[in-house]
Design an enzyme around this catalytic site. Structure first.
Site, PDB file in Angstrom:
ATOM      1  N   LYS A  74      24.599  69.896  15.552  1.00  0.00           N
ATOM      2  CA  LYS A  74      23.624  70.947  15.270  1.00  0.00           C
ATOM      3  C   LYS A  74      24.109  71.750  14.076  1.00  0.00           C
ATOM      4  O   LYS A  74      25.103  72.455  14.152  1.00  0.00           O
ATOM      5  CB  LYS A  74      23.410  71.851  16.475  1.00  0.00           C
ATOM      6  CG  LYS A  74      22.059  72.546  16.455  1.00  0.00           C
ATOM      7  CD  LYS A  74      21.702  73.108  17.805  1.00  0.00           C
ATOM      8  CE  LYS A  74      20.212  73.421  17.883  1.00  0.00           C
ATOM      9  NZ  LYS A  74      19.816  73.963  19.183  1.00  0.00           N
ATOM     10  N   THR A 130      10.621  66.129  17.316  1.00  0.00           N
ATOM     11  CA  THR A 130      12.028  66.472  17.432  1.00  0.00           C
ATOM     12  C   THR A 130      12.876  65.236  17.230  1.00  0.00           C
ATOM     13  O   THR A 130      12.541  64.163  17.729  1.00  0.00           O
ATOM     14  CB  THR A 130      12.355  67.100  18.808  1.00  0.00           C
ATOM     15  OG1 THR A 130      13.759  67.304  18.898  1.00  0.00           O
ATOM     16  CG2 THR A 130      11.886  66.221  19.961  1.00  0.00           C
TER      17      THR A 130
END
Length: 546
Positions: free
Chosen positions: A440, A183
């Site tokens: 995001k 991640t």
């Protein structure tokens, strides 16, 4: 003790579907339709792959990487690698070569399986990934005659040909590693989350529950969420366990192709980020009556919160429930779920009230604990008003990062999610902000600090600040504010071109604004809240929205 101590190993789940529903199809999209194989054939090929990998020197605990689209061969890799005791390491095909080089070397991957159509992307890593001993190339129709300059390559079909269709899965400790996903959801280098058999076994069973995704052996799944992204939300594991029909789009990810698959293969459930479902919605509105989803009952949406209007449109127009899930790579990933009817009392609610609940991040999945804390680690009330740092713990939650513990990301057995949230009296989690200034976009994280650090390396740049700005399709896009050094001439295009040397296209700033000053906090840090607020107050619009 009166109960058997059977280790929770994934092979006990992954062979089940083929045993109970051997003739159910696994379909992989092609240019002119779909390539089909049965559940039993898929199981047998997974066992053959395990034998071939074992012959190639892959041992228990070794990392086998995949650089692949969603498809039957990727599913075979999931099955074979995890069940033979090795670790399936899914590589994000959207990452830049710089990130991929770091991730592969950090993981010390031994073998990699690459889809032939994206082999040119992988070739950019030539000579930079010394741990890779073999590259297996999987070719879908149209790419059978692949060629490459990379060493130690072999065709997938040749690699597994002639291998036995039964592999004796090892009985190992249930806390052994079986999956690895990196991640970049915080600043700095990507961090690896190592999934264990026990964690993945429990996550797999849990997400099939009625009040979570409500999955069944009678379902037909269109698996859109990438298999390289947080275990594809666990769906390949549970679908194979149950013997569900599985349809994978491979490289055909445009709305028209997805809509035709939803229609042609009697899909009952699918999963993807909001931009996917916004695209399908737009396509249907532009072509009334062309697409009929007669079997579809629910869509799982995650990665970022879907707009309430999108949730309502799918219900009103198609009678399809949009199930919102929240989680992260560190939570395997599902942690909360928001259904149209989450509690018995919701049966008496109006459609508008149910839609309002669906827009929340949801209720914790059974087995997990979620709390909000203040800055002194005091638990805050679940009153829907108090907000604080969101922490989570449970049997499929990360306890440290792979070969990079980072204790500051954990507190007293809890994972610090990096999200700021509220919890209402009904137990619903409501995400209010992020504790880090992450961006995001399309369900993927972009690090503002990594972009800033790179931009200030450009000659003539004195300071750079990167913030998120809302986008109707991608949720958020990065905008860079740059202070030039005195007397320097610099253009927007030069800054973006400089970023292209390190970042993938989707990570690049949409815009560059040249400013005289960047607001600072009392401690001398860039005050990004003020930057974002000023952009909003000035009515700023991204280039493609003007």
């Amino acid at each position: 003790m009166t109960m058997q101590k059977t280790p929770l190993l994934m092979h006990r789940l992954m062979d089940r579907g083929a045993l109970l529903q051997p003739d159910v199809e696994i379909l992989t999209a092609t240019a002119d339709g779909a390539r089909s194989q049965t559940m039993l054939e898929t199981r047998n090929r997974a066992h053959q792959l395990a034998h071939a990998l074992n012959d190639a020197g892959v041992q228990i605990g070794d990392r086998v990487a995949t650089f692949m689209w969603n498809g039957a061969r990727h599913l075979e890799a999931y099955h074979a690698v995890a069940c033979m005791g090795a670790v399936v390491h899914t590589l994000n095909i959207r990452l830049s070569p710089v990130d991929l080089e770091y991730i592969i070397n950090h993981a010390q991957d031994k073998v990699v399986i690459v889809d032939a159509d994206i082999l040119p992307l992988f070739e950019k890593l030539a000579g930079k990934i010394p741990s890779i001993q073999k590259i297996i190339v999987a070719a879908e129709p149209g790419f059978e005659n692949w060629s490459t300059s990379l060493p130690n390559t072999v065709d997938y079909e040749a690699f597994i040909a002639g291998q036995p269709t039964r592999y004796q899965w090892p009985e190992i400790d249930e806390n052994s590693a079986m999956g690895l996903c990196y991640t970049s959801g915080t600043t700095g280098k990507p961090k690896g989350v190592m999934y264990t058999h026990r964690a993945n076994y429990l996550h797999t069973i849990s997400i099939a529950m009625t009040d979570v995704m409500g999955l069944s052996a009678t379902d037909s799944l269109l698996g859109i969420v990438p298999m390289f992204h947080a275990n594809a939300w666990g769906l390949p594991w549970v679908a194979t366990m149950l013997g569900m029909r599985q349809v994978y789009p491979h490289r055909f990810m445009v709305p028209d192709h997805l809509a035709r698959m939803l229609m042609d293969y009697d899909i009952t459930i699918s999963a993807g980020v909001p931009t996917i479902w916004q695209g399908v919605k737009g396509l249907m509105e532009a072509n009334p009556g062309k697409y009929q989803f007669k079997a579809l009952t629910r869509l799982t949406c995650g990665g970022s919160a879907p707009p309430p209007s999108l949730i309502e449109w799918y219900w009103d127009a198609l009678n399809v429930e949009m199930v919102q899930g929240w989680g992260m790579t560190e939570t395997s990933p599902l942690a909360t779920i928001s259904r149209r009817t989450g509690k018995r009392k919701h049966l008496a609610m109006s459609d508008a009230e149910r839609a309002h609940n669906q827009a929340k991040a949801g209720l914790p999945i059974p087995g997990l604990e979620i709390e909000i804390f203040d800055d002194k680690w005091n638990v805050l009330p679940h009153d829907g008003q108090s907000f604080g740092e969101l922490l989570i713990r449970g049997p499929w939650i990360c306890s440290e990062y792979f070969n990079n513990p980072q204790p500051d990301k954990f507190h007293d057995g809890w994972l610090i999610t990096g999200d700021v949230a509220k919890i209402d009296p009904d137990g619903y989690v409501i995400i209010t902000d992020r504790s880090k200034d992450l961006i995001k976009s399309g369900g993927e994280w972009i690090s503002s600090v990594d972009l800033e650090n790179h931009i200030v390396g450009l000659a003539g740049v004195a300071q750079a600040c990167v913030v998120a700005h809302p986008h109707p399709k991608w949720d958020e896009r990065p905008v860079a504010l740059v202070i030039k050094k005195p007397g320097v001439e610099l253009t927007r295009e030069q800054v973006i071109s400089f970023c292209e040397s390190k970042f993938a296209k989707w990570q690049l700033p949409d815009d560059v604004l040249f400013v005289d000053a960047i607001p600072l906090t009392a401690t001398g840090k860039m005050d990004k809240k003020v930057v974002r607020a000023k952009l909003d107050a000035d009515g700023y619009k991204l280039p493609d929205q003007r």
